[in-house]
Design a protein around this motif. Structure first.
Motif, mmCIF file in Angstrom:
data_model
loop_
_atom_site.group_PDB
_atom_site.id
_atom_site.type_symbol
_atom_site.label_atom_id
_atom_site.label_comp_id
_atom_site.label_asym_id
_atom_site.label_seq_id
_atom_site.Cartn_x
_atom_site.Cartn_y
_atom_site.Cartn_z
ATOM 1 N N SER A 61 0.864 -1.183 0.000
ATOM 2 C CA SER A 61 0.000 0.000 0.000
ATOM 3 C C SER A 61 0.897 1.228 0.000
ATOM 4 C CB SER A 61 -0.973 -0.005 1.173
ATOM 5 O OG SER A 61 -0.259 -0.080 2.369
ATOM 6 N N ARG A 62 0.350 2.322 -0.480
ATOM 7 C CA ARG A 62 1.188 3.472 -0.804
ATOM 8 C C ARG A 62 1.985 3.961 0.409
ATOM 9 N NH1 ARG A 62 -0.327 8.875 -4.335
ATOM 10 N NH2 ARG A 62 1.838 9.472 -4.653
ATOM 11 N N TRP A 98 -3.568 -0.050 -6.281
ATOM 12 C CA TRP A 98 -3.560 1.393 -5.973
ATOM 13 C C TRP A 98 -2.706 2.169 -6.977
ATOM 14 C CZ3 TRP A 98 1.044 3.885 -4.966
ATOM 15 C CH2 TRP A 98 2.113 3.122 -4.474
ATOM 16 N N ASN A 101 -4.547 3.202 -10.095
ATOM 17 C CA ASN A 101 -5.649 4.144 -9.893
ATOM 18 C C ASN A 101 -5.200 5.592 -9.726
ATOM 19 O OD1 ASN A 101 -7.416 1.998 -9.972
ATOM 20 N ND2 ASN A 101 -7.323 1.636 -7.765
#
Ligand code: XIL
Length: 440
Positions: A61-62, A98, A101
């Protein structure tokens, strides 16, 4: 040489005898299996984490990075003095959703940050990074494939990734890696070649090209060595990065290894797994060790080829100005004469300040198979042959000779075999060096 007391007994040592590495992709989750770990630690002197350095593993995740399983592989490799290939920083696959997107500007900063964080974490430990993986399309287009990076950032994303990578770790070699770029005439191969040529001409930092080499049971395309030589002549190292061959035919493995050994700047080979049991293509049993860690015929073939070809050492002086595509002398094809007959032709496959590399093709042009051959030529006195592989060097009066080895003397009618040599020279390689061939 093979069969002598000096032949190395492991893949890594045999490759090291010509200054190369022989690696395997490994999974951290298998390192606790003793047969897996001991086979890997004993036989190989380089490693690529099979999945542990990919984006979905390192930044799921970022902004939150996890390096645990990659660190395990890295510390095991360091404990055994192995080279480590970092795989891979920018790739459309195994990419967390993610990333896809993000808006274009956000994606650019996420990509820069990912390269920076991952390379910084492993800084000083990585021999070569696959900075960008699989950016070209299959088929006839020769263009980049669609991906979040391509679609939002455009063609420049590859160059941008390499420039960022160089600024983070100037000591790691920076590679472009792809599959189906082994056959010289394929549009995809030409697309990648033109990109590398453009990068070198504009000073975009690129040091190496990785040829994944996932082959079917017939092994590499006939022109694989030519492809490797042509890329190397742009002034980059070349490496076989993910080798596996369906059904692992010994002869296909032999010719693959020989293709690398024939190019001075082919610095190493990595097979994509240790054992068939855990291969991503396990149904194809494509690797060198079977599911019980038994050595397959392909293992012996690779070991012998590495030992036999151990004469090639990468030049210590890199080419100063990138040579253009080497001139090739097309082999002549006279009508078949009865009995065994041979013909020799050669091509300059690489050159640099202080030397050059020649590949000689010995063709069986008669109606019967050759059982032995010798190629003779007048080597210019100021251009000494320094190393030869796949043939035994000798002299005949003032001529230089190359005689077949124990494994390449027999050549069927119409078939050919190759050998190579390096020459030390202040001059350009001879472009018209007459070579003759005899059948003894
Ligand atoms: C493969 C791994 O071997 C598998 O374990 C994983 O499920 C998918 O990826 N090209 C590459 C490699 O660059 O990263 C791929 O590895 C195989 C194809």
């Amino acid at each position: 040489m093979a069969g002598t007391a000096h032949a190395a007994g492991t893949l890594g040592a045999a490759a090291a005898s010509s200054g190369r590495y022989f690696g395997a992709a490994v999974a951290a989750s298998h390192l606790g299996e003793s047969a897996y770990a001991s086979t890997f630690d004993t036989e190989f002197n380089a490693v690529t984490p099979e999945n542990e350095m990919k984006w979905d593993a390192t930044e799921p995740s970022r902004g939150s990075f996890s390096f645990g399983s990659a660190d395990q592989i890295v510390s095991n490799a360091q404990a055994h003095g192995m080279k480590i290939r970092g795989h891979t920083l920018v790739w459309h696959s195994q990419l967390p959703s993610w990333v896809g997107n993000l808006s274009a500007s956000d994606l650019q900063s996420a990509m820069d940050n990912h390269i920076t964080q991952v390379m910084t974490h492993f800084k000083g430990k990585i021999y070569a990074w696959d900075v960008v993986n699989e950016a070209f399309a299959d088929g006839a287009s020769g263009q980049h494939r669609s991906s979040p990076f391509q679609d939002k950032l455009g063609n420049g994303f590859i160059e941008h990734a390499f420039r960022t990578a160089r600024s983070v770790d100037p000591d790691a070699k920076l590679c472009y890696n792809d599959y189906n770029i082994e056959n010289w005439t394929d549009a995809k191969t030409q697309g990648v070649y033109n990109m590398v040529k453009d990068f070198k001409s504009r000073g975009v930092p690129i040091d190496c090209v990785g040829f994944q080499s996932h082959f079917g049971s017939s092994g590499p395309p006939a022109g694989f060595a030519t492809t490797l030589a042509n890329f190397a002549s742009l002034g980059v190292d070349v490496q076989l990065t993910e080798l596996d061959i369906a059904q692992a035919p010994a002869s296909a493995y032999t010719s693959t290894v020989q293709a690398c050994l024939s190019v001075a700047r082919c610095t190493g080979i990595t097979v994509w797994g240790v054992t068939d049991k855990y291969s991503w293509r396990s149904g194809d049993t494509p690797l060198l060790f079977d599911g019980n860690y038994g050595k397959k015929a392909a293992y012996t073939a690779v070991l012998n080829a590495l030992n036999a070809g151990g004469a090639t050492t990468p030049p210590t002086t890199p080419p100063t100005s990138p040579p253009t595509t080497p001139p090739t002398t097309p082999p002549t094809t006279p009508p078949p004469t009865s009995g065994p007959v041979c013909a020799a032709s050669y091509a300059v496959t690489n050159s640099w300040a202080g030397g050059y590399q020649i590949e000689v093709t010995v063709k069986s042009t008669g109606t019967a198979a050759l059982s032995a051959w010798t190629v003779l030529w007048n080597q210019p006195a100021d251009q000494t042959v320094s190393q030869m592989w796949n043939a035994v060097q000798g002299t005949n009066g003032s001529l230089t000779t190359a005689h077949n080895t124990s494994y390449n003397g027999s050549v069927a009618p119409g078939a050919s075999t190759t050998f190579g040599y390096l020459a030390n020279s202040a001059d350009a390689p001879a472009s018209t060096l007459p070579m003759s061939c005899t059948i003894s």
